[in-house]
Write a protein that holds these residues in place. Structure first.
Motif, short mmCIF file in Angstrom:
data_model
loop_
_atom_site.label_atom_id
_atom_site.label_comp_id
_atom_site.label_asym_id
_atom_site.label_seq_id
_atom_site.Cartn_x
_atom_site.Cartn_y
_atom_site.Cartn_z
N MET A 14 32.05 0.46 -5.75
CA MET A 14 31.73 0.91 -6.04
C MET A 14 31.04 0.80 -7.66
SD MET A 14 32.93 4.99 -5.90
CE MET A 14 32.48 5.22 -4.83
N ARG A 15 29.67 1.44 -7.54
CA ARG A 15 29.10 1.10 -8.92
C ARG A 15 28.71 2.28 -9.45
NH1 ARG A 15 24.46 -2.71 -10.91
NH2 ARG A 15 24.14 -2.07 -13.23
N TYR A 16 29.29 2.70 -10.63
CA TYR A 16 27.71 3.96 -11.50
C TYR A 16 27.39 3.49 -12.56
CZ TYR A 16 31.23 4.82 -15.22
OH TYR A 16 32.37 4.79 -16.25
N SER A 17 26.64 4.37 -13.36
CA SER A 17 25.79 3.68 -14.35
C SER A 17 24.22 5.20 -14.99
CB SER A 17 24.64 2.20 -13.64
OG SER A 17 24.08 2.01 -15.65
N ASP A 18 23.81 4.61 -16.00
CA ASP A 18 23.55 6.01 -16.52
C ASP A 18 21.86 4.76 -16.56
OD1 ASP A 18 23.76 3.74 -18.75
OD2 ASP A 18 23.37 4.52 -20.06
N THR A 19 21.54 3.64 -15.85
CA THR A 19 20.20 3.05 -15.51
C THR A 19 20.32 2.91 -14.34
OG1 THR A 19 20.85 1.65 -17.54
CG2 THR A 19 19.44 0.92 -16.03
N ASN A 20 18.61 2.81 -14.11
CA ASN A 20 18.78 3.31 -12.51
C ASN A 20 18.84 2.08 -11.87
OD1 ASN A 20 18.57 3.86 -9.57
ND2 ASN A 20 15.98 4.77 -10.17
N PHE A 21 19.76 0.96 -11.28
CA PHE A 21 19.96 -0.13 -10.57
C PHE A 21 19.70 -0.27 -9.54
CE2 PHE A 21 24.09 1.89 -10.40
CZ PHE A 21 24.43 1.63 -8.96
N LEU A 22 19.00 1.13 -8.61
CA LEU A 22 19.07 1.45 -7.26
C LEU A 22 17.79 0.45 -7.10
CD1 LEU A 22 20.56 4.54 -6.73
CD2 LEU A 22 21.92 2.37 -5.87
N ASN A 23 17.83 0.40 -5.81
CA ASN A 23 16.62 -0.69 -5.35
C ASN A 23 15.29 0.71 -4.72
OD1 ASN A 23 15.84 -3.48 -5.75
ND2 ASN A 23 17.70 -3.88 -4.47
N PRO A 24 14.31 0.53 -4.72
CA PRO A 24 13.64 1.60 -4.39
C PRO A 24 13.67 1.74 -2.56
CG PRO A 24 12.47 0.78 -5.31
CD PRO A 24 13.02 -0.38 -4.84
N GLU A 25 14.08 3.25 -1.93
CA GLU A 25 14.36 3.28 -0.41
C GLU A 25 13.13 2.62 0.12
OE1 GLU A 25 17.73 6.21 0.71
OE2 GLU A 25 16.89 7.24 -0.32
N PRO A 26 13.42 2.32 1.75
CA PRO A 26 11.82 1.88 2.43
C PRO A 26 11.08 3.32 2.73
CG PRO A 26 13.57 1.64 3.35
CD PRO A 26 14.76 2.13 2.18
N GLN A 27 10.01 3.69 2.98
CA GLN A 27 9.21 5.08 2.98
C GLN A 27 9.79 5.49 4.35
OE1 GLN A 27 5.60 4.45 2.16
NE2 GLN A 27 5.35 4.86 0.33
N ASN A 28 9.30 7.09 4.98
CA ASN A 28 10.31 6.42 6.74
C ASN A 28 9.13 6.57 7.48
OD1 ASN A 28 12.54 8.06 5.41
ND2 ASN A 28 11.00 10.53 5.78
N GLY A 29 9.53 5.48 8.43
CA GLY A 29 8.50 5.07 9.30
C GLY A 29 8.19 3.14 9.19
N SER A 30 9.21 3.04 7.46
CA SER A 30 7.63 1.78 7.23
C SER A 30 8.44 0.53 8.31
CB SER A 30 8.66 1.93 5.77
OG SER A 30 9.63 1.70 6.18
N SER A 31 7.30 -0.67 8.46
CA SER A 31 7.78 -0.89 9.40
C SER A 31 7.33 -2.61 9.36
CB SER A 31 7.80 -1.00 10.77
OG SER A 31 7.11 -0.52 11.14
N ARG A 32 8.02 -3.92 9.19
CA ARG A 32 7.09 -4.65 8.66
C ARG A 32 6.02 -5.45 10.36
NH1 ARG A 32 10.37 -8.74 7.17
NH2 ARG A 32 12.78 -8.56 7.45
N GLY A 33 4.48 -5.91 8.85
CA GLY A 33 3.32 -5.03 9.68
C GLY A 33 2.61 -5.55 9.05
N ILE A 34 1.58 -5.51 8.82
CA ILE A 34 0.47 -6.71 8.14
C ILE A 34 -0.14 -5.14 6.81
CG2 ILE A 34 -2.11 -7.41 7.63
CD1 ILE A 34 -1.42 -8.66 10.55
N ILE A 35 0.04 -5.39 5.89
CA ILE A 35 -0.24 -4.14 5.28
C ILE A 35 -1.21 -5.08 3.80
CG2 ILE A 35 0.61 -3.24 2.89
CD1 ILE A 35 3.31 -2.99 4.32
N THR A 36 -2.64 -4.64 3.85
CA THR A 36 -3.39 -4.37 3.61
C THR A 36 -3.93 -3.89 1.88
OG1 THR A 36 -4.33 -5.89 4.89
CG2 THR A 36 -6.19 -5.33 2.47
N THR A 37 -3.59 -4.51 0.47
CA THR A 37 -3.37 -3.13 -0.31
C THR A 37 -3.23 -4.08 -1.71
OG1 THR A 37 -2.35 -1.36 -1.55
CG2 THR A 37 -0.96 -3.51 -0.24
N ILE A 38 -3.77 -2.93 -2.82
CA ILE A 38 -4.15 -3.13 -4.15
C ILE A 38 -2.86 -2.77 -4.69
CG2 ILE A 38 -5.42 -3.05 -6.08
CD1 ILE A 38 -7.59 -2.99 -4.73
N ILE A 39 -2.03 -3.71 -5.11
CA ILE A 39 -0.53 -2.36 -5.82
C ILE A 39 -1.09 -3.33 -7.35
CG2 ILE A 39 1.53 -3.54 -6.13
CD1 ILE A 39 0.93 -4.68 -3.69
#
Length: 591
Positions: free
Chosen positions: A238-263
């Protein structure tokens, strides 16, 4: 690592990537959190070094494969005192790619516990535990503790948010496969929050998970008012912090696939090193496409496996032009080590000598780091000398030539190359043999360039577990005792069959080589000859040899060469009894 894309005018804090990815979108912004939190080692020593090490390597490789598909793995190899029970788990917010990166980092740390049979490694992104008996259902134990940050103290509003978040995470996780993440805003502030992550090992049932997290909650809340706290428990983290160390949660329904985008995103720390490395490799002849090496090795087929060491597995490959190569698949594969990886390549590719294995190139553009070497058909020296049949193929004349070749290679590394290099892992398995049984020093995974203004580095044995096992058996000490008693001939390899030679000169040559070896391993550093002087002693057979003094005392718990004569070693943290893996420093020069 993605291939570098030509730069376009953008603000320095922005990175514009246009690419087609066969990945989850969240991988681009995720962190494997490979920072070390704590390592603890057991007290029981291994029973049989050779068996234990082979079991350990097999078990850890099994775990690595599981971690890449589920983020969790358990494995058991053998039974009895040399058995290996291992559990590995990444925390719930890591992607599978980052999970593998975290695991290989933890796997590289765990051997510090050798020669004990048990160890636990807590990183900020994953956990690995190994033992010679089953522990998979344990959730509490005497080693459970909290580690508190000690840099910033927070006010009562933050403390209230932490308590709420911790209790919420402890309540949610048991019914959510043991994982929960909670963010609670701090009242009276615009952007401040308390962030909490909790994870139970997946071998626990709901009630054991709940009990573990309740214990963890109690201990971690004792860290308040500090801004950081971690609970390192037998069955959970268990860990607590005042800094957001958590990784972003995957979006609902996201899955492996081909993603073409500009990030468009903030440039991540370390990306500059990765970009420079990719550009340097692309502009040189050192770069191999990952797909080329994957095809050359038959997708790293076990049938092409040549061997395995502490830092990687080596496979035979055949390039499209028919050239045979050896491909080292590195264990660490840490994308945050771009600079170290480039420096290593830079060091290896800058040296050329008849007794050094030649580096042909590398690949860092695929999902893992690969090194490409020339292929040597007779594999390594250990395959001969530790085999009852192969050992007879190497008579004394051939072994002497191998010794001379190895010494000449080391002299070049220590004194004649552009950058003086200390290999730090010389052993029989790192001496390869070409078609004419000529020695070539391999595996610069621990090589370090030695600059003239730096005279202090760790003197810990830095090699693989098989090397550590040799030291643990005190081979040097045994040779020294035979030398003292005048019974060195009892120490000779019976495969040499020296009894068949009536000429005593051959036995004298063998005795002289052992004598020189003892001079090179004396306790007093000032008495040890440099490598170039040792080479002269080997070649000039009629030269006088001084009587060797005793070798250094070897601490089997820390695997440190304790030079009690000149350089007493002191642990940096002598009061820390939790970990056997101590660190020390002393003057160390290439000799």
């Amino acid at each position: 690592m993605k291939k570098t894309i030509p730069s376009i005018p953008t603000p320095s804090v922005l990175l514009v990537l246009t690419t087609t990815l066969l990945l989850l979108l969240d991988i681009l912004v995720a962190e494997p959190r490979t920072e070390m939190v704590q390592i603890t080692c057991g007290n029981q020593l291994e029973h049989n070094s050779t068996v234990f090490i082979l079991n350990f390597i097999a078990t850890m490789e099994n775990i690595r494969e599981q971690m890449g598909t589920t983020g969790f793995g358990i494995a058991v190899t053998s039974s009895g005192p040399d058995a290996n029970y291992v559990l590995g788990q990444c925390y719930g917010d890591l992607s599978l790619l980052d999970c593998v990166l975290c695991y290989v980092e933890a796997r590289s740390v765990l051997p510090r516990c050798f020669p004990t049979t048990a160890g636990r490694v807590y990183l900020d992104g994953c956990f690995v535990r190994a033992q010679n008996s089953s522990f998979f259902e344990e959730y509490t134990g005497p080693e459970d503790r909290a580690l508190c940050g000690n840099t910033t103290q927070k006010d009562s509003a933050f403390q209230k948010s932490v308590r709420r978040a911790v209790l919420q995470a402890a309540s949610d996780a048991p019914n959510n496969n043991g994982y929960a993440r909670v963010q609670v805003p701090v009242s009276g502030t615009a952007n401040e929050s308390a962030y909490v992550l909790s994870d139970c090992w997946r071998t626990l049932d709901v009630s054991s998970c709940r009990a573990c997290l309740q214990n963890a909650s109690t201990s971690i809340l004792g860290c308040l008012p500090w801004s950081e706290g971690r609970a390192l428990n037998t069955g959970c983290f268990m860990r607590y912090s005042d800094t957001n160390f958590l990784n972003p949660e995957p979006q609902n329904g996201s899955s492996r696939g081909i993603i073409t985008t500009i990030i468009v995103a903030k440039k991540r720390r370390g990306s500059n090193d990765a970009e420079k490395l990719a550009k340097i490799l692309d502009d040189s002849s050192l770069n191999f496409k990952y797909s080329t090496l994957e095809k050359a090795t038959g997708s790293f087929d076990n049938a092409n496996k040549l061997g395995q060491g502490g830092f990687g597995t080596v496979y035979k490959g055949v390039l499209p032009d028919g050239r045979e190569i050896a491909v080292k698949r590195l264990f660490f594969n840490n994308k945050h080590r771009a600079r170290d990886f480039y420096n290593e390549i830079n060091i290896i590719s800058s040296v050329e000598h008849k007794n050094l294995v030649r580096l042909l190139g590398c690949s860092c553009s695929g999902p893992e780091s690969l090194l490409v070497y020339e292929f040597l058909p007779n594999t390594s020296l250990d395959r001969f000398i530790f085999d009852s049949i192969g050992g007879k193929e190497l008579n004394w004349e051939k072994r002497y030539d191998i010794i001379i070749g190895t010494a000449e290679g080391l002299v070049y590394l220590h004194e004649n190359s552009k950058n003086r290099i200390i290999h730090r892992d010389i052993k029989a398995s790192n001496i390869l043999l070409d078609s004419r049984l000529r020695a070539k020093i391999a595996d610069f995974g621990l090589a370090r360039s030695f600059q003239g203004d730096k005279s202090h580095i760790s003197t810990a044995i830095a090699g693989t577990l098989s090397q550590a096992a040799d030291y643990a058996d005190s081979i040097v000490t045994i040779a020294w005792k035979h030398f003292q008693l005048g019974t060195l001939e009892e120490f000779f390899d019976p495969n040499l069959m020296l009894h068949n030679y009536h000429d005593s000169s051959m036995k004298n040559d063998v005795l002289r080589v052992v004598h020189i070896g003892l001079l090179c391993t004396q306790e007093a550093q000032s008495l040890r000859p440099s490598m170039s002087k040792a080479l002269v002693m080997l070649v000039k057979k009629d030269g006088h040899l001084a009587a060797p003094t005793k070798p250094p005392f070897i601490d089997e718990k820390t695997m440190e060469l304790n030079d009690m004569h000149e350089n007493p070693c002191y642990p940096l943290n002598a009061s820390d009894s939790d970990s056997i893996a101590t660190v020390s420093q002393s003057s160390f020069y290439p000799r």
